[in-house]
Scaffold this motif. Sequence first.
Motif, PDB file in Angstrom:
ATOM      1  N   GLU A   1      -1.465  -7.193 -11.551  1.00 31.60           N
ATOM      2  CA  GLU A   1      -0.754  -6.641 -10.435  1.00 31.60           C
ATOM      3  C   GLU A   1       0.552  -5.845 -11.258  1.00 31.60           C
ATOM      4  O   GLU A   1       0.953  -6.242 -12.317  1.00 31.60           O
ATOM      5  CB  GLU A   1       0.224  -7.720  -9.783  1.00 31.60           C
ATOM      6  CG  GLU A   1      -0.859  -8.885  -8.798  1.00 31.60           C
ATOM      7  CD  GLU A   1      -1.505  -8.193  -7.671  1.00 31.60           C
ATOM      8  OE1 GLU A   1      -1.053  -7.170  -7.091  1.00 31.60           O
ATOM      9  OE2 GLU A   1      -2.657  -8.570  -7.411  1.00 31.60           O
TER      10      GLU A   1
ATOM     11  N   ARG B   1      -3.154   4.435  -2.348  1.00 32.61           N
ATOM     12  CA  ARG B   1      -2.829   3.355  -1.796  1.00 32.61           C
ATOM     13  C   ARG B   1      -2.817   2.313  -3.163  1.00 32.61           C
ATOM     14  O   ARG B   1      -3.964   2.225  -3.823  1.00 32.61           O
ATOM     15  CB  ARG B   1      -3.616   2.604  -0.793  1.00 32.61           C
ATOM     16  CG  ARG B   1      -3.010   3.559   0.598  1.00 32.61           C
ATOM     17  CD  ARG B   1      -4.045   3.418   1.776  1.00 32.61           C
ATOM     18  NE  ARG B   1      -3.893   4.152   2.873  1.00 32.61           N
ATOM     19  CZ  ARG B   1      -2.892   3.836   3.765  1.00 32.61           C
ATOM     20  NH1 ARG B   1      -2.205   2.816   3.656  1.00 32.61           N
ATOM     21  NH2 ARG B   1      -2.942   4.818   4.541  1.00 32.61           N
ATOM     22  N   ILE B   2      -1.901   1.457  -3.137  1.00 30.12           N
ATOM     23  CA  ILE B   2      -1.838   0.454  -4.440  1.00 30.12           C
ATOM     24  C   ILE B   2      -2.608  -0.876  -3.640  1.00 30.12           C
ATOM     25  O   ILE B   2      -1.901  -1.363  -2.695  1.00 30.12           O
ATOM     26  CB  ILE B   2      -0.572   0.048  -4.807  1.00 30.12           C
ATOM     27  CG1 ILE B   2       0.332   1.501  -5.278  1.00 30.12           C
ATOM     28  CG2 ILE B   2      -0.389  -0.627  -6.292  1.00 30.12           C
ATOM     29  CD1 ILE B   2       0.061   2.361  -6.311  1.00 30.12           C
ATOM     30  N   LEU B   3      -3.653  -1.154  -4.269  1.00 31.97           N
ATOM     31  CA  LEU B   3      -4.272  -2.572  -3.655  1.00 31.97           C
ATOM     32  C   LEU B   3      -3.895  -3.896  -4.638  1.00 31.97           C
ATOM     33  O   LEU B   3      -3.846  -3.657  -5.748  1.00 31.97           O
ATOM     34  CB  LEU B   3      -5.848  -2.200  -3.660  1.00 31.97           C
ATOM     35  CG  LEU B   3      -6.237  -0.883  -2.991  1.00 31.97           C
ATOM     36  CD1 LEU B   3      -7.614  -0.868  -2.931  1.00 31.97           C
ATOM     37  CD2 LEU B   3      -5.768  -0.950  -1.362  1.00 31.97           C
ATOM     38  N   LYS B   4      -3.969  -4.836  -4.025  1.00 28.06           N
ATOM     39  CA  LYS B   4      -3.997  -6.077  -4.431  1.00 28.06           C
ATOM     40  C   LYS B   4      -5.270  -6.315  -5.201  1.00 28.06           C
ATOM     41  O   LYS B   4      -6.068  -5.808  -5.037  1.00 28.06           O
ATOM     42  CB  LYS B   4      -3.945  -7.200  -3.687  1.00 28.06           C
ATOM     43  CG  LYS B   4      -2.336  -7.515  -3.275  1.00 28.06           C
ATOM     44  CD  LYS B   4      -2.419  -8.640  -2.431  1.00 28.06           C
ATOM     45  CE  LYS B   4      -0.796  -9.162  -1.759  1.00 28.06           C
ATOM     46  NZ  LYS B   4      -0.822 -10.346  -0.993  1.00 28.06           N
TER      47      LYS B   4
ATOM     48  N   PRO C   1     -13.226  -6.071  -4.254  1.00 27.32           N
ATOM     49  CA  PRO C   1     -14.256  -5.560  -3.544  1.00 27.32           C
ATOM     50  C   PRO C   1     -14.621  -4.211  -3.098  1.00 27.32           C
ATOM     51  O   PRO C   1     -15.597  -3.770  -3.082  1.00 27.32           O
ATOM     52  CB  PRO C   1     -14.201  -6.664  -2.353  1.00 27.32           C
ATOM     53  CG  PRO C   1     -13.056  -7.113  -2.431  1.00 27.32           C
ATOM     54  CD  PRO C   1     -12.504  -7.224  -3.875  1.00 27.32           C
ATOM     55  N   ALA C   2     -13.335  -3.582  -3.128  1.00 22.70           N
ATOM     56  CA  ALA C   2     -13.260  -2.197  -2.588  1.00 22.70           C
ATOM     57  C   ALA C   2     -14.040  -1.467  -3.739  1.00 22.70           C
ATOM     58  O   ALA C   2     -14.823  -0.564  -3.275  1.00 22.70           O
ATOM     59  CB  ALA C   2     -11.726  -1.697  -2.231  1.00 22.70           C
TER      60      ALA C   2
ATOM     61  N   SER D   1     -13.988   0.133   2.131  1.00 26.24           N
ATOM     62  CA  SER D   1     -14.064   1.313   0.891  1.00 26.24           C
ATOM     63  C   SER D   1     -15.331   2.059   0.975  1.00 26.24           C
ATOM     64  O   SER D   1     -15.275   3.386   0.668  1.00 26.24           O
ATOM     65  CB  SER D   1     -13.777   0.268  -0.142  1.00 26.24           C
ATOM     66  OG  SER D   1     -14.310   1.136  -1.373  1.00 26.24           O
TER      67      SER D   1
ATOM     68  N   THR E   1      -7.905  -7.362  -3.204  1.00 27.36           N
ATOM     69  CA  THR E   1      -8.446  -6.210  -2.436  1.00 27.36           C
ATOM     70  C   THR E   1      -9.123  -5.148  -3.248  1.00 27.36           C
ATOM     71  O   THR E   1     -10.278  -4.420  -2.715  1.00 27.36           O
ATOM     72  CB  THR E   1      -7.383  -5.506  -1.692  1.00 27.36           C
ATOM     73  OG1 THR E   1      -6.483  -6.515  -1.030  1.00 27.36           O
ATOM     74  CG2 THR E   1      -7.661  -4.741  -0.552  1.00 27.36           C
TER      75      THR E   1
ATOM     76  N   GLY F   1       0.633  -1.153  -0.025  1.00 29.24           N
ATOM     77  CA  GLY F   1       0.123  -0.075  -0.159  1.00 29.24           C
ATOM     78  C   GLY F   1       0.644   1.431  -0.119  1.00 29.24           C
ATOM     79  O   GLY F   1       0.507   2.413   0.105  1.00 29.24           O
TER      80      GLY F   1
END
Lengths: 240, 240
Positions: free
Chosen positions: B199, B223-226, B232-233, A236, B229, A141
């Motif tokens: 990714e 923020r860099i999300l997988k 759903p966000a 979120s 993650t 992150g």
Amino acid sequence: MNVILIHPHEWGSKASQGTLTLNDHRFVHIASVIQPKSGDQLRVGLIGGQLGMATVSQIDNQSITLDVTLDTPPPPPLPVTLLLALPRPKVLRRTLQACATLGVKQIYLINSYRVEKSYWQTPFLEADALRETLLSGLEQGRDTLMPDVHLRKRFKPFVEDELPQLTEGKQAWTAHPMPESVPCPGNITAPSLLAIGPEGGFITYEVDKLAEAGFQTISLGPRILKVETALPALLSKLFL
Amino acid sequence: MNVILIHPHEWGSKASQGTLTLNDHRFVHIASVIQPKSGDQLRVGLIGGQLGMATVSQIDNQSITLDVTLDTPPPPPLPVTLLLALPRPKVLRRTLQACATLGVKQIYLINSYRVEKSYWQTPFLEADALRETLLSGLEQGRDTLMPDVHLRKRFKPFVEDELPQLTEGKQAWTAHPMPESVPCPGNITAPSLLAIGPEGGFITYEVDKLAEAGFQTISLGPRILKVETALPALLSKLFL
């Protein structure tokens, strides 16, 4: 690894600039994945401190030397204290990583009727393993601020004795996908608490105890989500 | 398994009521996890049809017989067509399950510069494996409507030749955590498309091609999300 994190003991008393040589797993990752040349720039951050950029001054097959400048604050944390019924170990690990990535800084892993007792024995809860899991979430992150993880193996004493202080002056919600719950709110910026139950959900007694402590039940709709899906979905919707 | 799903070939030409005997993995799950007695009620759903309740009329160590009533529509789908750069196999499986759980019904798995070619060889993409993955997602989310999964191994022909028809009259977004992206909107109810990269993200060429096709870049913040993650966000913030 979207940022290379530097440990305070490596950085020592340097201020915003300094030189650093790495030869551990970070060097291996940089050399094998990023494959930079001398002069290239990499994102870095000081754990507990600022983000910045590093210029590669030297790289060979043993180590990399970086000229580091730290000048940017980490992204703002989410204004939430998370109460998470301890998930099974594999889910715990992914969920804690996601917490660190998303910017949760206060995490209470709590007991619940539907938490299997054996989950409390997992090596993932040992201090070093927790730290490694959280660091990998921060690296994902691009954050530098380590979350605090608190283990609370007994539900009732936690809710009755400790929770009143934690909730003081804050909004608090229990994620509970039931028709009687209100829709999950959005655009929250005030300090808040969020409780997420185990697979199968909190039992009624637990929902009631949380309600006594001021927690309102909220829902994202009729679908039942796994913990690892519910967590980013709730954070979120509430805070991003 | 939050709902027991019945296959249309088992249900045959019955209307909203009927009797059904199960002796496969669903029986094993019911007998070992739910452990119902005769007279207990279980949640059921007909794949492609209604949800309802079933009363246990008989259970022994071989099979369970259920008196089924189907009278409730499944939860509404999300109004989104998802374009997902093919993730690595383990992430693919979890992500497709989450899609099914969250109510995504149209999923295009697409190629991208940062998708490793070997990912397209995974057995998880075979029809039976895909179906099993999606069913487990529906069972989690208490839904009956199977998502359609479309495989598009070439980015450019998909974006140039097929995407214009898919986007017609719809909003479309590329999830792209860059400063130039606009904040992810919320409370969307109109039909939409959402593209999520691999990714490491879509490369500039791909973002530009999607922009030519009408996709606006959106972001949930710095923020860099997988992928698992981010999915759903994003879906939660946009549609829930």
